[in-house]
Scaffold this active site. Structure first.
Site, short mmCIF file in Angstrom:
data_model
loop_
_atom_site.label_atom_id
_atom_site.label_comp_id
_atom_site.label_asym_id
_atom_site.label_seq_id
_atom_site.Cartn_x
_atom_site.Cartn_y
_atom_site.Cartn_z
N GLY A 226 1.05 -1.17 0.41
CA GLY A 226 -0.16 0.70 0.02
C GLY A 226 0.71 1.73 0.08
CB SER A 227 0.10 4.66 0.47
OG SER A 227 -0.76 4.71 1.84
CD GLU A 246 7.26 -5.96 -1.80
OE1 GLU A 246 7.10 -4.95 -2.36
OE2 GLU A 246 8.01 -6.55 -1.01
CG LEU A 247 5.61 0.44 1.90
CD1 LEU A 247 6.40 1.59 2.25
CD2 LEU A 247 4.86 0.69 1.63
CB CYS A 281 3.74 0.41 -6.70
SG CYS A 281 4.20 -1.75 -7.07
CD GLU A 375 2.70 5.53 -5.79
OE1 GLU A 375 2.64 5.39 -4.92
OE2 GLU A 375 3.01 3.89 -6.17
#
Ligand code: NDP
Length: 472
Positions: A226-227, A246-247, A281, A375
């Site tokens: 996520g963020s 996992e960003l 991402c 992002e």
């Protein structure tokens, strides 16, 4: 209309309050989910822990169950793809591909269940002559899995598959806006023979249901995609417990003057910058093009972008569908307008129709513009010319993120230099940052996260390495 509750110890449990799940293109209510209270979350963790402490599945049994689930996913591929079309607004061809990838993730997880191994440890030190040592890998216990909206099936597969393969039990919280494919996954794993208690699912928002999970210190490891903001929060709440995060990323891609096939580079940048409406991402966001190629690259990119079909995700011809919500599309539109006010030029797209944002390319951007340094997570990318490759490397790395970067070049030495010098979790040569095979080690540095996914690597995260020493 179906309502999905919470899956605890092999049964669906209803809750008093429910939340609507919308069709992301039409905006109509498509299903409802329960909103897990603290009691429901506690019960799910109770059952996951009790199962971990009292039941075991052998590696061969885990393999059989995960492979059987993969078979059922294959049989129901169209139904599952249509769920993604509706809950995520994903265009049909991408939805089918995501289910296909999820199947491969489950197959790879099944295979890894049979390969869990420690290593021999040399004890070549005075005083240890009569000792022998090795390690074994043991499951961590209860895994808390929190997943995002953008790849609701495959990113859930990347957490559930390895966690079960490793011998853990799981409490899963899918994103509240895209929970249906995860609920179907749970049902299919049960049908495939996963006994009660191994996989539990709680529905609800991150701020409530997610928080209840974070507060439960019986969860041994959190695996989160996520963020960065939520990732940081999870890390701060979990103390010394394990986390795999996992960003985000604002992925750079460099097209050097000796790129082996510039047309291919254009095609890849455009299609991978806009696929999934840019909500990936590793989506192409910053393209640095050598000045010799800049004019022709930019023109070709606009031509390819204009050839893409935008609109209804259910139409098999559509390339770009809606973003996850109108709010998110408005946010991206505002970033574009802000960049334009600061001197950027929109050379294609830029307009919004509800939740659908036209594929947008910006030039004349500056490093401090949000569309560059943050992002963007929308069908938007920027093209920047450069003269000197060192400068391109410097700009590519001028980011808080470090997930994956792409470089197009025919020069082997330059490719290897990029591999050494670019500080990212992955450097992709002659393809874009968006390339991902589900078996490869995947994860970032800096604000892009901690730990690796890909079933083999996720299994390492989701097991503890235990040392065994024997006095001979
Ligand atoms: P969010 O971080 O908003 O949400 C991700 C998950 O976390 C959701 O299930 C959400 O719940 C939950 N959550 C939110 N707040 C909390 C909290 N306080 N405690 C516990 N859980 C919480 O991300 P998005 O869903 O918006 O996904 C987009 C982000 O994901 C982008 O930054 C993107 O780059 C990143 N991403 C990274 C990938 C990678 O592999 N590195 C791959 C794909 C995406 P809910 O939404 O239900 O409220």
């Amino acid at each position: 209309m179906q309502t999905y509750g919470h899956f605890i110890n092999g049964e669906w449990v209803e809750s008093k309050e429910t939340i609507p799940v919308l069709d992301k293109y039409t905006g109509e209510e498509y299903a409802r989910i329960g909103k897990a209270s603290k009691e429901i979350v506690t019960e799910a963790v109770d059952q996951a822990l009790k199962t971990f402490q009292t039941k075991k599945l052998s590696p061969a049994e885990r393999y059989e169950i995960l492979m059987k689930a993969a078979e059922i996913f294959k049989e129901r591929k169209e139904k599952l793809a249509m769920i993604l079309v509706r809950e995520a607004g994903k265009v049909l061809k991408d939805a089918r591909q995501e289910i296909e990838r999820g199947i491969q993730t489950f197959i790879a997880s099944a295979e890894e269940a049979k390969r869990i191994a420690g290593r021999g440890i040399p004890l070549g030190q005075p005083g240890s002559e009569n000792k022998m040592a090795f390690t074994i890998r043991v499951p961590v216990g209860v895994v808390g899995a929190i997943t995002p909206f953008n790849f609701p099936f495959n990113l859930t597969a990347h957490k559930v598959g390895p966690a079960i393969a490793a011998g853990n039990t799981v409490v899963l919280k899918p994103a509240q806006v895209t929970p249906i494919s995860a609920c179907e996954m749970v049902d299919i794993l049960t049908e495939a023979g996963l006994p009660p208690g191994f996989l539990n699912l709680v529905n609800g928002s991150g701020r409530e249901t997610g928080e209840y999970l974070l507060e439960d210190d019986r969860i041994a490891l959190f695996t989160f995609t996520g963020s960065p903001g939520v990732g940081r929060h999870i890390k701060s709440k979990t103390g010394i417990r394990k986390v795999a995060l996992e960003l985000g990323n604002n992925s750079p891609n460099i097209v050097h003057k000796d790129a082996p096939d510039v047309d291919k580079a254009v095609q890849l940048c455009v299609t991978r910058g806009f696929s999934n409406a840019g909500q990936a991402c590793i989506s192409v966001q910053r393209v640095y093009v050598h000045r010799d190629l800049y004019e022709s690259f930019t023109q070709k990119a606009v031509d390819v972008a204009k050839s893409l079909k935008v609109g209804n995700p259910e139409d098999p011809q559509t390339d770009i569908g809606p973003m996850i919500s109108e709010n998110e599309a408005q946010r991206a539109e505002a970033w574009i307008q802000e960049a334009v006010q600061q001197g950027a030029k929109v050379i294609c797209g830029g307009k919004r129709h509800g939740a659908v944002l036209e594929p947008t390319i910006l030039v004349d951007v500056k490093p401090e513009m949000k569309v560059v340094c943050e992002e963007v997570f929308a069908p938007v990318f920027t093209i920047v010319p450069y003269d000197d490759i060192d400068d391109a490397f410097r700009q590519a790395q001028d980011s808080n993120y470090g997930l994956q970067a792409g470089l197009f070049t025919s020069d082997l030495q330059l490719a290897l230099r990029a591999a050494h010098e670019l500080h990212f979790g992955g450097v992709i040569i002659n393809d874009v940052s968006t390339y991902r095979a589900d078996v490869m080690p995947y994860g970032g540095v800096k604000d892009s996260g901690i730990g690796k996914e890909g079933p083999h690597y996720a299994l390492e995260e989701m097991t503890d390495e235990k040392l065994v020493v024997i006095d001979l």
